[in-house]
Design an enzyme around this catalytic site. Structure first.
Site: not given
Length: 439
Positions: A164, A281
């Site tokens: 992130k 994912h």
């Protein structure tokens, strides 16, 4: 109305090695004739259409027709319908000859949830595969045991952190962040799903920078770190991306599984030259399972089908943070990753989406040690930084695996990183950790 008995079959009367059984939830008008409706579905997805056509012979039907193997109304009305009932609800089970579509996903989906996906309230709940058909799928190369062997970690849950910010970092910045995360004891770091091979952070450049940083961190902490590099791309570029990443040093890969498709995932997993674990994912999965009336079940979308495609780990969104998910849905999806399934290896579930150190007890109590606890903000956003965020997870996991509670572990002065995280976000079940839905 006459229904040819050929449409109807008891499940234990089937030649079971020839048929895949699909289970559906359906709802329709009070006036619906359930047998007629179910038979129409079986025909629509196999030999015919709404009107008889000359080429649909008895011999053709005998070989290719779908069979109705179960019609179960809920509630199970038998003698009459209450006056206030305007819609009736059913579980239907249809059997499809596997030689109609073969051991592949695309034509299997076309059969079991093709045109009928546009027929209103109809949701595919489960698929049961005959042994002969299932044998055509290799499943994962690594799975739970293989990943544990790579990391040499056998007695506790694993920890994952995603990079992130989601997109915008260059290779050097990504590597520096990965180094800090790894030093905290995180076992697996993953690219964010939004970063694959953009101009500002090309895949090969990112692999080289990150793997050099992880080599340094691993030598310092005395443990190994896997990094799942996102290779998602156009179908014809997937294999090349995987091999370029591996050639550059990648020790794991990630694929946005449903955007590229299950057959594409299977292609990668089955390739003998792609000899590293692959993470599935969860992008786009909600579009397939969130409707209570249509699509497919979360257990199929998140777990069973990616597992069948051969993926080694799978992100399973959790009900703890920013995504709406019932606890029952979450648990069933997690167990669908792990339950014994003939020769198909277990796929390690990776709950994420708002997970913090305060969820450690909760996840271990639900899944035992075979779970990857995934957290982005709770590691990178830890009050003392990413390294402390990883340490906090490891301290909490070690304490819970020894039988202590997180609150008890926080009393130990050696666990100052864990205490800081618990002070910030709390323990699940004692107070609301945070409420992203309200923001």
């Amino acid at each position: 109305m006459y229904i040819d008995p050929l449409f109807m079959q008891f499940p234990d009367g089937l030649e079971d090695e020839k048929y895949l059984i699909a289970t559906y939830y359906v709802a329709n008008a009070k006036s619906m004739e359930a047998v007629k409706y179910a038979a129409a579905l079986a025909v629509e997805q196999t030999t015919g259409t709404w009107i008889a056509v000359p080429g649909e012979t008895h011999a053709l039907r005998e070989k290719h027709l779908g069979r109705v193997v179960g019609i179960y109304e809920v509630p199970a009305y038998s003698d009459s319908y209450p006056a206030d009932v305007t819609e009736r609800h059913f579980i239907l089970r249809l059997a499809f000859p596997t030689h109609n579509f073969g051991a592949q996903f695309a034509m299997m989906f076309t059969t079991v949830i093709g045109n009928i996906s546009s027929m209103g309230k109809l949701k595919l709940l489960d698929l049961e595969f005959p042994h002969k058909f299932l044998k055509e799928f290799k499943g994962a190369k690594f799975g739970v045991e293989g990943i544990r062997n790579l990391l040499n970690v056998h007695d506790r849950p694993l920890v994952n952190t995603m990079i992130k910010p989601c997109i915008g970092l260059n290779p050097k910045q990504t590597a520096e962040l990965a180094h800090s995360i790894a030093l905290g004891g995180v076992d697996i770091i993953k690219d964010d799903e939004l970063t694959a091979d953009p101009d500002h952070c090309h895949l090969v450049d990112r692999v080289k920078a990150v793997m050099a940083a992880l080599k340094s961190a691993d030598e310092e902490k005395g443990e190994k770190t896997l990094y799942t590099f996102n290779i998602t791309d156009r179908t014809e570029k997937l294999r090349d991306n995987a091999l370029r990443a591996i050639d550059a040093g990648a020790n794991a890969l990630m694929i946005n599984a449903w955007p590229v498709g299950m057959d594409a995932c299977r292609m990668l997993a089955d390739d003998p030259d792609i000899n590293v674990p692959i993470l599935s994912h969860c992008d786009m999965q909600g579009a397939l399972y969130e409707s209570p009336w249509s699509g497919m079940s979360a257990s199929l979308v998140c777990s069973k089908l990616p597992r069948l495609a051969g993926l080694d780990m799978g992100i399973v969104l959790s009900p703890y943070g920013k995504f709406p998910l019932t606890m029952d849905t979450f648990i069933q999806a997690g167990y669908a990753c792990l339950t014994p399934w003939q020769h198909i290896k277990p796929m390690m579930p990776m709950p994420g989406g708002g997970t913090t150190q305060g969820h450690i007890e909760e996840l271990i109590h639900k899944f035992g040690k075979d779970v990857i606890i995934a957290a982005g903000g709770a590691v990178i956003g830890h009050p003392q930084g990413p390294t402390a965020g990883g340490k906090a997870f490891r301290q909490g996991i070690d304490a819970v695996m020894k039988g202590a509670s997180l609150k008890e572990a926080c009393k130990d002065t050696k666990n100052k990183e864990l205490k800081s995280a618990i002070d910030a976000w709390g323990v699940y079940g004692e107070r609301q950790i945070f409420d992203l839905k309200a923001k």
